[in-house]
Design an enzyme around this catalytic site. Structure first.
Site, PDB file in Angstrom:
ATOM      1  N   ARG A 245       0.858  -1.183   0.000  1.00  0.00           N
ATOM      2  CA  ARG A 245       0.000   0.000   0.000  1.00  0.00           C
ATOM      3  C   ARG A 245       0.894   1.233   0.000  1.00  0.00           C
ATOM      4  O   ARG A 245       1.456   1.591   1.022  1.00  0.00           O
ATOM      5  CB  ARG A 245      -0.859  -0.048   1.265  1.00  0.00           C
ATOM      6  CG  ARG A 245      -2.037   0.905   1.281  1.00  0.00           C
ATOM      7  CD  ARG A 245      -2.664   0.924   2.667  1.00  0.00           C
ATOM      8  NE  ARG A 245      -1.810   1.653   3.605  1.00  0.00           N
ATOM      9  CZ  ARG A 245      -1.883   1.542   4.938  1.00  0.00           C
ATOM     10  NH1 ARG A 245      -2.731   0.720   5.508  1.00  0.00           N
ATOM     11  NH2 ARG A 245      -1.065   2.255   5.699  1.00  0.00           N
TER      12      ARG A 245
ATOM     13  N   HIS B 254      -3.773   4.363   4.751  1.00  0.00           N
ATOM     14  CA  HIS B 254      -4.925   3.470   4.626  1.00  0.00           C
ATOM     15  C   HIS B 254      -6.048   4.169   3.878  1.00  0.00           C
ATOM     16  O   HIS B 254      -6.672   3.606   2.998  1.00  0.00           O
ATOM     17  CB  HIS B 254      -5.415   3.056   6.008  1.00  0.00           C
ATOM     18  CG  HIS B 254      -6.740   2.376   5.959  1.00  0.00           C
ATOM     19  ND1 HIS B 254      -6.896   1.103   5.467  1.00  0.00           N
ATOM     20  CD2 HIS B 254      -7.983   2.804   6.294  1.00  0.00           C
ATOM     21  CE1 HIS B 254      -8.175   0.771   5.507  1.00  0.00           C
ATOM     22  NE2 HIS B 254      -8.856   1.785   6.006  1.00  0.00           N
TER      23      HIS B 254
ATOM     24  N   TYR C 213       3.652   4.787  11.386  1.00  0.00           N
ATOM     25  CA  TYR C 213       3.845   3.351  11.648  1.00  0.00           C
ATOM     26  C   TYR C 213       4.492   2.560  10.504  1.00  0.00           C
ATOM     27  O   TYR C 213       4.886   1.420  10.708  1.00  0.00           O
ATOM     28  CB  TYR C 213       2.506   2.713  12.054  1.00  0.00           C
ATOM     29  CG  TYR C 213       1.408   2.890  11.015  1.00  0.00           C
ATOM     30  CD1 TYR C 213       1.303   2.018   9.934  1.00  0.00           C
ATOM     31  CD2 TYR C 213       0.490   3.927  11.100  1.00  0.00           C
ATOM     32  CE1 TYR C 213       0.315   2.194   8.972  1.00  0.00           C
ATOM     33  CE2 TYR C 213      -0.493   4.109  10.138  1.00  0.00           C
ATOM     34  CZ  TYR C 213      -0.583   3.230   9.088  1.00  0.00           C
ATOM     35  OH  TYR C 213      -1.541   3.396   8.142  1.00  0.00           O
TER      36      TYR C 213
HETATM   37  C1  LIG Z   1     -15.446  -5.665  10.787  1.00  0.00           C
HETATM   38  C2  LIG Z   1     -14.607  -4.449  10.612  1.00  0.00           C
HETATM   39  N1  LIG Z   1     -13.737  -4.105  11.564  1.00  0.00           N
HETATM   40  C3  LIG Z   1     -12.990  -2.996  11.445  1.00  0.00           C
HETATM   41  C4  LIG Z   1     -13.103  -2.210  10.341  1.00  0.00           C
HETATM   42  C5  LIG Z   1     -12.245  -0.937  10.211  1.00  0.00           C
HETATM   43  N2  LIG Z   1     -11.274  -1.148   9.128  1.00  0.00           N
HETATM   44  C6  LIG Z   1     -11.518  -0.674   7.892  1.00  0.00           C
HETATM   45  S1  LIG Z   1     -10.346  -1.154   6.814  1.00  0.00           S
HETATM   46  C7  LIG Z   1      -9.468  -1.954   7.998  1.00  0.00           C
HETATM   47  C8  LIG Z   1      -8.194  -2.650   7.671  1.00  0.00           C
HETATM   48  C9  LIG Z   1      -8.330  -3.587   6.514  1.00  0.00           C
HETATM   49  O1  LIG Z   1      -7.090  -4.146   6.211  1.00  0.00           O
HETATM   50  P1  LIG Z   1      -6.905  -5.111   4.994  1.00  0.00           P
HETATM   51  O2  LIG Z   1      -7.948  -6.188   5.034  1.00  0.00           O
HETATM   52  O3  LIG Z   1      -5.495  -5.571   4.993  1.00  0.00           O
HETATM   53  O4  LIG Z   1      -7.228  -4.231   3.708  1.00  0.00           O
HETATM   54  P2  LIG Z   1      -6.428  -2.981   3.183  1.00  0.00           P
HETATM   55  O5  LIG Z   1      -7.065  -1.755   3.764  1.00  0.00           O
HETATM   56  O6  LIG Z   1      -5.011  -3.136   3.576  1.00  0.00           O
HETATM   57  O7  LIG Z   1      -6.601  -3.016   1.708  1.00  0.00           O
HETATM   58  C10 LIG Z   1     -10.107  -1.852   9.229  1.00  0.00           C
HETATM   59  C11 LIG Z   1      -9.596  -2.421  10.476  1.00  0.00           C
HETATM   60  C12 LIG Z   1     -14.032  -2.583   9.375  1.00  0.00           C
HETATM   61  N3  LIG Z   1     -14.233  -1.865   8.280  1.00  0.00           N
HETATM   62  N4  LIG Z   1     -14.767  -3.705   9.525  1.00  0.00           N
END
Ligand SMILES: Cc1ncc(C[n+]2csc(CCOP(=O)(O)OP(=O)(O)O)c2C)c(N)n1
Ligand SMILES: Cc1ncc(C[n+]2csc(CCOP(=O)(O)OP(=O)(O)O)c2C)c(N)n1
Ligand SMILES: [Mg+2]
Ligand SMILES: [Mg+2]
Lengths: 372, 324, 324, 372
Positions: D259, D263, D272
């Site tokens: 990435r 985020h 971080y």
């Molecule tokens: C059930 C749930 N818990 C927490 C969140 C908050 N949240 C949004 S994106 C994210 C991280 C997702 O990481 P990843 O699956 O690696 O996808 P990336 O953003 O890296 O593409 C979190 C914790 C959420 N959307 N849904």
């Protein structure tokens, strides 16, 4: 250790060459006695249910070596998060079968105060055998949290969690193994693969090669053992407990066994379990296997066996008598333990319930005054 | 004593509790080095170390499930759910386990834990970053549910929640995180759970509210005052167990009641407040018991300013109730 | 037309719907060869094949999650949750996904599915085989929630639910599975969702109830009749969306109201019924709006007969309300 | 195929000896153009957010080859259950960037009627790009159900589901892979391992050796590929889609990528993510890598590149203009689509909202009459 090969210790003739369980004769006999006691307790519960004296039970037949082998590998000050098919664990560590029987009757002496269904035990003494929950899998992840607490305080205790093949599909399994792997939590996961989750056979539960292999998804070392061979279960569990205690993290142990009966006393397995399976596994009864090993090594005699059997049966019968005599929980027990302190709205509801019970002439109402 | 935001008060409450009791620890998604997406746990990892404030894998089930195990075994976990909308994967652990552990074990095992979670609208968060799910939890015996609306209460209620012997869901009105400020003592203190807060005394209409709706109701009351209506505002703040006596007293005081919350109306928390009154002091009521709430729809993004009760909608209800 | 149990009526409803529409399929834990733990899906696998009635792994999240995908893609899944107590692992899929899919996709994706689940007490099931969780779901816009109390309604409402374009939670009162019988047409028919059922007309007190409480209220009404009180009994049967007009009509009719359910009182479904009345027709009320409910505790095993509202408790409320 | 070794196709010099993507020159250029369009769209969204014209966006930089490589491997009549970091998938299959921009603005022309946050797209045409949900992981298991529907009707379509490294910890992942394995559902799971879940790095997300290895827990074949190498992604996905279409069941593909930003626009990764990581991955930009391959094989010229780049940027700018001009959704859209038919209580609430908006003089109220 392998995630797909099945590890046994006791051979067909009862010998277990090269294996030292590290137990005194008395300890070996205690293991054996616990198997007998477990079966006596189990048989009695089914009989009580059939005759309408209790509402429900969960047959443990066939699984006893998995429970007792596991129990033999951890200390009294470790915590155990049980499956409901684990009569042997508490009994091994000195839980009085009478106290378990109080739960089967849901009476006033039940540690759960008659709130739970039968077979949902809870003890803090002589061991922490954590309150059994009906929802499948929830306890597995709780065990990881409790293990984290041990680690955080620098105590050398471990948590044990036991669950069925069906339990591996639960959310709790996934979260538990994941968190335990990342945290290197001192926890041992025991999967009792007994072939079925109620009527759902292994091949409809998962397409994986084994249950043990699931550990790889979480970086959790895994092993697959003959769950009817108490030494095989013990050997794997002793190693896993040692790893956990040493700070090296969790282990998943798949114990391959078979449920020699219905899922519960409400279930008729003949509708979905092929008869041949029962016949096959009847020849691999875990108590018979251990008995053969004990006879072979001359730790047990026929006479001793008969003696122990009688002792166990009498112990269970005595428990039934006491549990039958104990009264139902007091009506106030509906309202206590919701919170540490009784809130006002529950006090009012309790007063109402007592008043009504008194007017109905209900025995449970005592003198009809809400005592809290 | 310092004049700080509600967010800062939460952070200070956590810090104070952690200083006070080594068994208190904070964890959840991104609560460690990042300090949480709203920064409620900022600097706690650097102050208390990675063993006491840390990130978890992306599993609310795992967060709450492990927190329960920790709480059973002597720790005082404060678990964060990043948005209340994401608490539902942990619903089973909360309602089946945390809430029922003491009961089903006859008091042998208990779960003194806190679940902190930001809730509510106002940040253009759409369906899944705006919800107010308090009613789901308030229907669950064994839980306590707390929602502060001022910095003072945020710190005091949070410390009380952490010290409480039972599981507490601590819902933080994210719309107020940075928009309200107030005087907060530097030292640790507690605000009793299960007591309501009289925000403003008044004689004509009593409005029950909590969380982010409190300032909205205050604005509406100011407008009502201009029209000669005196509003009695009550912040419920501990929703479960509720100070039922207090609610009935305040309802009787004016004989006219409006209840305000962001969550959908149907089976919302307001229905319980209304039913309590209708069951116990209906004879004092001089007007219908009105509810001003979010609509019975999912939470929309672009139109959230129409979805959320505002002072105008609350004022309407106050006026109608006063005039009835 | 045959005189059959409620359980058989459910089985017939499923069978009829599956015969009628090849896109209907049933699945869940043990619903295949075993026919479900209560036998609601008995013989469906042998009649329709393993592709249309089958077992799943032990995951409610998986059951509901896959059912949503099926429904989005042209099937009409009827998913069984073995006991309503075990629905919570699927709570996220139900409230975040099934309920919100149509809305969030602007109508592009829809979820015409049914979740069947036995609920309620009366079988000595303790904490986790006895719960009545309807209020959790009724607070969720986008869902429909249906509870039958007669064999006729069970079949007709179930077929209507399966044909409905939106997700329906169909809660079956397990206490009535085998204890009530009634005349049920052999052919397929529907009972409109969102209409209540007048069980018995009466002039003094209106009692709102549903599911397994209906026969209890009928017994209480018979006792009340002996004391000269005429009870108007309403079976709500579709809890969401509720026939609000109908409720208000019935409430006005007697000016005295009692609401009965098994679930805990606090934030229970009864609070919404009460609040509706207090909000819209309070001026007709001649007595407090009473609720007779389960206690605000987990569900106990040995003492469940004290926990569950019985005719005596309902009678008390009817008498007090009539005498007020 | 391996669950831990990383598979690449395009070499450092741009050559990919022995690999035939099976695409015409026009198709290769379409892939390339989609990468450029994705980046142009992405950059524009960040700019719009920075200048306060939209509320939120999710950077896609660095992940483009994973999305577009995946998209290139399935048909228009297959269904895609996206991650929110998948701008490239819709764009590859002909979704108009203007339609995506309507969503970023939450306007009346947004297919979701302004109900969702930006980046939560939903399309049924020209492909089924299923409504994105914020809760992580829920869609993965839905994809399995939708795949089952294809299988049940005997259609040869497949479902694709895409999610992040964090997504593997979700309940939906566990249920999805488990059910897909048992049902042999025609579904392909693509894990975008981009190093972080918000601020949580891989090693705190799981202790497993890789994400791909998690397939073993479910009997789901898995493979691990270089997610910045569009041919590697395409090769693995084409094979997985073929398996699924042939009735041989699901596959899990881990695409290892990074990435290259926060985020979301609300996040500051410098807190971080070690700077060196950004520097390392900047040298592995997926567009650069593919460009090198195209230049090497003479499918692309500098001139063509500049032309395409300009075209893409203009297309995005045109979309912004249209999306800015479109009005907000009508107030009635709060109340529609909760159910197929508007129930009475929502009609009443809608009337109340319109009345209030009218009295407030709100623009959204139209003529102030609830139109439904
Ligand atoms: C059930 C749930 N818990 C927490 C969140 C908050 N949240 C949004 S994106 C994210 C991280 C997702 O990481 P990843 O699956 O690696 O996808 P990336 O953003 O890296 O593409 C979190 C914790 C959420 N959307 N849904
Ligand atoms: C969450 C949840 N879903 C369903 C059930 C109903 N149920 C009770 S036991 C059981 C099967 C468990 O199988 P397994 O884990 O293999 O354990 P075993 O009974 O074979 O020892 C099911 C489905 C439950 N208790 N909890
Ligand atoms: Mg099993
Ligand atoms: Mg990621």
């Amino acid at each position: 250790m392998s995630t797909s090969q099945l590890k046994s210790v006791i051979q067909a003739d009862g010998a277990s060459p090269g294996y030292d369980p590290g137990l005194s004769d008395a300890e070996l006999l205690h293991m054996y006695r616990t198997l007998l006691l477990t079966r006596a307790f189990d048989d009695m519960c089914i009989k009580l249910q059939r005759s309408g004296r209790i509402g429900f039970s969960v047959p443990n037949r066939g699984i006893e070596a998995t429970s007792v082998g596991t129990a033999s590998a951890f200390r009294k000050d470790d915590w155990f998060f049980p499956s409901y098919r684990d009569f042997g664990v508490g009994l091994y560590h000195g839980v009085d079968p009478t106290d378990m029987m109080h739960n089967m009757f849901g009476n006033k002496l039940d540690t759960s105060k008659g709130r739970q269904m039968p077979v949902h035990f809870s003890f803090v003494d002589p061991i922490h055998l954590v309150s059994i929950s009906s929802p499948i899998g929830t306890h597995i992840v709780q065990a990881v949290g409790a293990a984290y607490a041990f680690k955080q305080r620098g105590e050398d205790k471990v948590c044990m969690a036991s669950f069925g093949d069906g339990g591996t599909s639960s959310l709790g399994f996934h979260s538990a193994l994941n968190f335990a792997g990342v945290w290197k939590a001192p926890v041992v996961f025991t999967c009792q693969n007994n072939g079925y989750a109620i009527s759902c056979p292994n091949e409809m539960q998962t397409a994986s090669e084994s249950y043990a292999i699931k550990g790889l998804a979480y970086g959790v070392p895994s092993v697959r053992v003959d769950g009817n061979d108490i030494f095989a279960v013990r050997e794997a569990t002793v190693a896993a407990v040692a790893r956990a205690r040493a700070g090296d993290g969790p282990t998943l142990i798949e114990c391959v066994t078979f449920r020699m009966g219905g899922h519960s006393t409400s279930d008729d397995p003949s509708k979905y379990v092929p008869k041949e399976l029962f016949e096959h596994w009847a020849k691999r009864d875990p108590i018979d296997i251990f008995e053969k090993a004990l006879f072979k090594s001359k730790k047990l005699t026929k006479k001793k066996k008969a003696e122990l059997q009688k002792e166990c049966e009498e112990q269970v019968i005595a428990g039934v008598r006491l549990a039958t005599d104990a009264p139902a929980p007091g009506l106030e027990e509906i309202f206590t333990d919701v919170y540490a302190e009784l809130p006002d709205h529950l006090r009012r509801q309790g007063e109402m319930a007592f008043d009504l019970a008194k007017r109905k002439g209900s025995a449970d109402a005592g003198d009809g005054a809400f005592p809290l | 004593m310092a004049n700080i935001t509600l967010l800062k008060a939460v952070n200070e409450g956590l810090r104070g509790a952690m200083q006070n009791d080594p068994s208190v620890l904070c964890f959840g998604e991104d609560v460690g080095p990042k300090g949480g997406v709203f920064l409620a746990t900022e600097n706690l990892t650097s102050e208390f170390g990675e063993g006491r404030c840390f990130d978890t894998p992306l599993s609310e089930d795992g967060i709450i499930g492990t927190a329960i195990g920790m709480a059973m075994n002597g720790l005082r976990p404060v678990a964060e759910i990043q948005f209340q909308d994401f608490i539902f994967p942990a619903f089973d652990q909360i309602v089946s386990e945390a809430a029922k552990m003491r009961y089903r074990s006859g008091g042998q095992y208990t779960v003194p834990m806190v679940i902190r979670t930001p809730y509510g609208g106002g940040i253009r968060g759409g369906l899944y970053h705006s919800q107010s799910g308090e009613a789901y939890f308030c229907h669950t015996p064994g839980l306590k549910v707390v929602i502060p609306s001022t910095p003072y209460d945020a710190k005091g209620l949070l410390i009380a929640a952490i010290q409480d012997p039972d599981p507490v869901l601590f819902m933080e009105p994210k719309a107020l995180y940075r928009s309200v400020k107030g005087e907060v003592p530097d030292e640790n203190y507690t605000v009793d759970l299960s007591t309501l807060r009289s925000v403003k005394e008044g004689d004509d209409v009593t409005v029950f509210c909590y969380g982010a709706m409190v300032p909205v109701v205050e604005k509406a009351a100011a407008l009502a005052q201009e029209k000669g209506i005196s509003t009695n505002i009550v912040d419920l703040r501990t929703l479960l167990p509720l100070d039922e006596e207090g609610v009935l007293e305040h309802a009787k005081r004016t004989g006219r009641v409006v209840i305000v919350h962001e969550a959908p109306r149907f089976c919302g928390y307001g229905s319980e407040v209304s039913a309590l009154i209708a069951e116990n002091v209906i004879e004092y009521m001089e007007a219908p018991i009105k509810r001003v709430t979010g609509f019975d729809t999912p939470f929309p993004n672009t139109l959230e300013h129409h979805y959320l009760p505002d002072e105008r909608r609350v004022l309407d209800a106050i006026e109608q109730t006063a005039a009835y």
